[in-house]
Motif scaffolding. Sequence first.
Motif, PDB file in Angstrom:
ATOM      1  N   ILE A  19       0.835  -1.199   0.000  1.00  0.00           N
ATOM      2  CA  ILE A  19       0.000   0.000   0.000  1.00  0.00           C
ATOM      3  C   ILE A  19       0.870   1.249   0.000  1.00  0.00           C
ATOM      4  CG2 ILE A  19      -1.629   1.357   1.371  1.00  0.00           C
ATOM      5  CD1 ILE A  19      -2.949  -1.275   2.174  1.00  0.00           C
ATOM      6  N   VAL A  20       1.883   1.280   0.871  1.00  0.00           N
ATOM      7  CA  VAL A  20       2.797   2.432   0.901  1.00  0.00           C
ATOM      8  C   VAL A  20       3.470   2.616  -0.451  1.00  0.00           C
ATOM      9  CG1 VAL A  20       4.917   3.362   1.907  1.00  0.00           C
ATOM     10  CG2 VAL A  20       3.211   2.288   3.382  1.00  0.00           C
ATOM     11  N   ASP A  21       3.966   1.540  -1.024  1.00  0.00           N
ATOM     12  CA  ASP A  21       4.666   1.618  -2.309  1.00  0.00           C
ATOM     13  C   ASP A  21       3.756   2.181  -3.393  1.00  0.00           C
ATOM     14  OD1 ASP A  21       7.006   0.979  -4.008  1.00  0.00           O
ATOM     15  OD2 ASP A  21       5.672  -0.495  -4.910  1.00  0.00           O
ATOM     16  N   HIS A  22       2.514   1.718  -3.432  1.00  0.00           N
ATOM     17  CA  HIS A  22       1.571   2.200  -4.449  1.00  0.00           C
ATOM     18  C   HIS A  22       1.287   3.689  -4.254  1.00  0.00           C
ATOM     19  CE1 HIS A  22      -1.787   1.812  -7.330  1.00  0.00           C
ATOM     20  NE2 HIS A  22      -2.350   2.746  -6.567  1.00  0.00           N
ATOM     21  N   LEU A  23       1.036   4.107  -3.024  1.00  0.00           N
ATOM     22  CA  LEU A  23       0.719   5.504  -2.764  1.00  0.00           C
ATOM     23  C   LEU A  23       1.890   6.421  -3.119  1.00  0.00           C
ATOM     24  CD1 LEU A  23      -1.148   5.134   0.647  1.00  0.00           C
ATOM     25  CD2 LEU A  23      -2.174   5.662  -1.573  1.00  0.00           C
ATOM     26  N   LEU A  24       3.100   5.998  -2.789  1.00  0.00           N
ATOM     27  CA  LEU A  24       4.276   6.804  -3.121  1.00  0.00           C
ATOM     28  C   LEU A  24       4.450   6.938  -4.632  1.00  0.00           C
ATOM     29  CD1 LEU A  24       6.869   5.543  -0.462  1.00  0.00           C
ATOM     30  CD2 LEU A  24       5.641   7.732  -0.478  1.00  0.00           C
ATOM     31  N   GLN A  25       4.156   5.852  -5.354  1.00  0.00           N
ATOM     32  CA  GLN A  25       4.248   5.920  -6.815  1.00  0.00           C
ATOM     33  C   GLN A  25       3.213   6.886  -7.387  1.00  0.00           C
ATOM     34  OE1 GLN A  25       4.562   2.221  -9.000  1.00  0.00           O
ATOM     35  NE2 GLN A  25       5.506   1.187  -7.253  1.00  0.00           N
ATOM     36  N   GLN A  26       2.114   7.097  -6.650  1.00  0.00           N
ATOM     37  CA  GLN A  26       1.088   8.049  -7.088  1.00  0.00           C
ATOM     38  C   GLN A  26       1.415   9.477  -6.653  1.00  0.00           C
ATOM     39  OE1 GLN A  26      -1.489   6.928  -9.101  1.00  0.00           O
ATOM     40  NE2 GLN A  26      -0.235   5.093  -8.977  1.00  0.00           N
ATOM     41  N   GLY A  27       2.561   9.659  -5.991  1.00  0.00           N
ATOM     42  CA  GLY A  27       2.992  10.986  -5.584  1.00  0.00           C
ATOM     43  C   GLY A  27       2.357  11.492  -4.300  1.00  0.00           C
ATOM     44  N   GLU A  28       1.769  10.598  -3.512  1.00  0.00           N
ATOM     45  CA  GLU A  28       1.123  11.021  -2.276  1.00  0.00           C
ATOM     46  C   GLU A  28       2.118  11.090  -1.119  1.00  0.00           C
ATOM     47  OE1 GLU A  28      -2.543   9.229  -1.212  1.00  0.00           O
ATOM     48  OE2 GLU A  28      -3.232   9.013  -3.287  1.00  0.00           O
ATOM     49  N   LYS A  29       1.786  11.891  -0.126  1.00  0.00           N
ATOM     50  CA  LYS A  29       2.569  11.981   1.099  1.00  0.00           C
ATOM     51  C   LYS A  29       2.086  10.886   2.035  1.00  0.00           C
ATOM     52  CE  LYS A  29       5.269  13.771   4.281  1.00  0.00           C
ATOM     53  NZ  LYS A  29       6.738  13.684   4.203  1.00  0.00           N
ATOM     54  N   VAL A  30       3.011  10.040   2.510  1.00  0.00           N
ATOM     55  CA  VAL A  30       2.638   8.891   3.329  1.00  0.00           C
ATOM     56  C   VAL A  30       3.370   8.930   4.662  1.00  0.00           C
ATOM     57  CG1 VAL A  30       2.530   6.377   3.481  1.00  0.00           C
ATOM     58  CG2 VAL A  30       2.251   7.503   1.247  1.00  0.00           C
ATOM     59  N   TYR A  31       2.610   8.757   5.727  1.00  0.00           N
ATOM     60  CA  TYR A  31       3.179   8.560   7.061  1.00  0.00           C
ATOM     61  C   TYR A  31       3.007   7.086   7.410  1.00  0.00           C
ATOM     62  CZ  TYR A  31       3.335  13.615   7.685  1.00  0.00           C
ATOM     63  OH  TYR A  31       3.631  14.959   7.553  1.00  0.00           O
ATOM     64  N   GLY A  32       4.068   6.456   7.853  1.00  0.00           N
ATOM     65  CA  GLY A  32       4.008   5.048   8.214  1.00  0.00           C
ATOM     66  C   GLY A  32       4.307   4.853   9.679  1.00  0.00           C
ATOM     67  N   CYS A  33       3.480   4.055  10.341  1.00  0.00           N
ATOM     68  CA  CYS A  33       3.667   3.765  11.762  1.00  0.00           C
ATOM     69  C   CYS A  33       3.795   2.253  11.929  1.00  0.00           C
ATOM     70  CB  CYS A  33       2.486   4.298  12.557  1.00  0.00           C
ATOM     71  SG  CYS A  33       2.666   4.137  14.345  1.00  0.00           S
ATOM     72  N   ASP A  34       4.796   1.831  12.714  1.00  0.00           N
ATOM     73  CA  ASP A  34       5.015   0.395  12.884  1.00  0.00           C
ATOM     74  C   ASP A  34       6.007   0.167  14.012  1.00  0.00           C
ATOM     75  OD1 ASP A  34       4.973  -2.351  12.517  1.00  0.00           O
ATOM     76  OD2 ASP A  34       5.154  -2.214  10.344  1.00  0.00           O
ATOM     77  N   HIS A  35       6.052  -1.084  14.479  1.00  0.00           N
ATOM     78  CA  HIS A  35       7.108  -1.531  15.379  1.00  0.00           C
ATOM     79  C   HIS A  35       8.043  -2.396  14.534  1.00  0.00           C
ATOM     80  CE1 HIS A  35       5.021  -0.042  18.895  1.00  0.00           C
ATOM     81  NE2 HIS A  35       3.926  -0.694  18.529  1.00  0.00           N
ATOM     82  N   VAL A  36       9.244  -1.930  14.300  1.00  0.00           N
ATOM     83  CA  VAL A  36      10.194  -2.682  13.471  1.00  0.00           C
ATOM     84  C   VAL A  36      10.879  -3.702  14.383  1.00  0.00           C
ATOM     85  CG1 VAL A  36      12.105  -2.536  11.851  1.00  0.00           C
ATOM     86  CG2 VAL A  36      10.478  -0.648  12.033  1.00  0.00           C
ATOM     87  N   ASP A  37      10.163  -4.808  14.617  1.00  0.00           N
ATOM     88  CA  ASP A  37      10.608  -5.786  15.601  1.00  0.00           C
ATOM     89  C   ASP A  37      10.981  -7.134  15.003  1.00  0.00           C
ATOM     90  OD1 ASP A  37       8.055  -6.390  14.828  1.00  0.00           O
ATOM     91  OD2 ASP A  37       7.170  -6.320  16.835  1.00  0.00           O
ATOM     92  N   THR A  38      11.076  -7.196  13.671  1.00  0.00           N
ATOM     93  CA  THR A  38      11.537  -8.430  13.012  1.00  0.00           C
ATOM     94  C   THR A  38      12.523  -8.058  11.911  1.00  0.00           C
ATOM     95  OG1 THR A  38       9.810  -8.418  11.292  1.00  0.00           O
ATOM     96  CG2 THR A  38       9.264  -9.505  13.396  1.00  0.00           C
ATOM     97  N   ASP A  39      13.350  -9.017  11.519  1.00  0.00           N
ATOM     98  CA  ASP A  39      14.298  -8.776  10.427  1.00  0.00           C
ATOM     99  C   ASP A  39      13.565  -8.488   9.124  1.00  0.00           C
ATOM    100  OD1 ASP A  39      16.494  -9.133  12.078  1.00  0.00           O
ATOM    101  OD2 ASP A  39      16.647 -11.277  11.644  1.00  0.00           O
ATOM    102  N   GLN A  40      12.404  -9.143   8.934  1.00  0.00           N
ATOM    103  CA  GLN A  40      11.639  -8.916   7.708  1.00  0.00           C
ATOM    104  C   GLN A  40      11.152  -7.464   7.633  1.00  0.00           C
ATOM    105  OE1 GLN A  40      11.290 -11.539   9.676  1.00  0.00           O
ATOM    106  NE2 GLN A  40      11.232 -13.414   8.449  1.00  0.00           N
ATOM    107  N   LYS A  41      10.627  -6.946   8.732  1.00  0.00           N
ATOM    108  CA  LYS A  41      10.157  -5.556   8.730  1.00  0.00           C
ATOM    109  C   LYS A  41      11.325  -4.586   8.561  1.00  0.00           C
ATOM    110  CE  LYS A  41       5.729  -5.824  11.125  1.00  0.00           C
ATOM    111  NZ  LYS A  41       4.860  -5.178  12.119  1.00  0.00           N
ATOM    112  N   ASP A  42      12.447  -4.906   9.174  1.00  0.00           N
ATOM    113  CA  ASP A  42      13.621  -4.050   9.033  1.00  0.00           C
ATOM    114  C   ASP A  42      14.046  -3.980   7.571  1.00  0.00           C
ATOM    115  OD1 ASP A  42      15.861  -2.499  10.158  1.00  0.00           O
ATOM    116  OD2 ASP A  42      17.075  -4.195   9.514  1.00  0.00           O
TER     117      ASP A  42
END
Length: 204
Positions: free
Chosen positions: A16-39
């Motif tokens: 979803i973030v990738d698609h929105l950024l490709q559309q030129g939108e401003k995106v705020y992302g919130c998450d807990h980067v608590d796994t190697d996959q998320k990192d």
Amino acid sequence: MTTLVMNCFHWIGYHIVDHLLQQGEKVYGCDHVDTDQKDHLSMFFGRNDQFTFCKTIDEKRYDDIFIIEQQNEHPLPSSHRAVRIGTREMKQLDDQMIDIHIPYLVGEWMPMANDGVRIGGEWIPFESNLFIQEAIYVKDFIPIMLQWKNHTFLEPALTVRSQHSKDQNKKLENSISIRDNRPNNTIVRILKEHYERHSWYYLL
């Protein structure tokens, strides 16, 4: 447009973030980067000026809020529309939020191997009837979902199914079928090629 994506480094959130950024939108992302996959997924957006990572939710007003695969137990910031998306049905907590349940959503970075995918603890081989009939590719779903969110016809809770679903002829309450933009064998090829290129990721 300013969008908040909660659980943004979940594999669905990433798309979803990738698609929105490709559309030129401003995106705020919130998450807990608590796994190697998320990192790993977080590194794709780190240098994009249109993306801002926040460990806690800013109380500013957003145009849209997307909540990925999680219950939301805290009040949300002000927004035009809030949409919660998951492969599992979740308890509805907020009448102002639209819940979209996609039981068999598939795409790159999801739990997978070279012969199938895992959704909610269920192993689904690529060659199974379940995958052939039910799988919806995430990059086909997101543009349609972004069109839906601006319409008033959506029910507070909605289950999305493939046009090939074995249940498509049943009258399922609050259910909608979407047309696939690419054949099933193309989806399988995309996922297999992704796995071959990034098999190390699935060993993290």
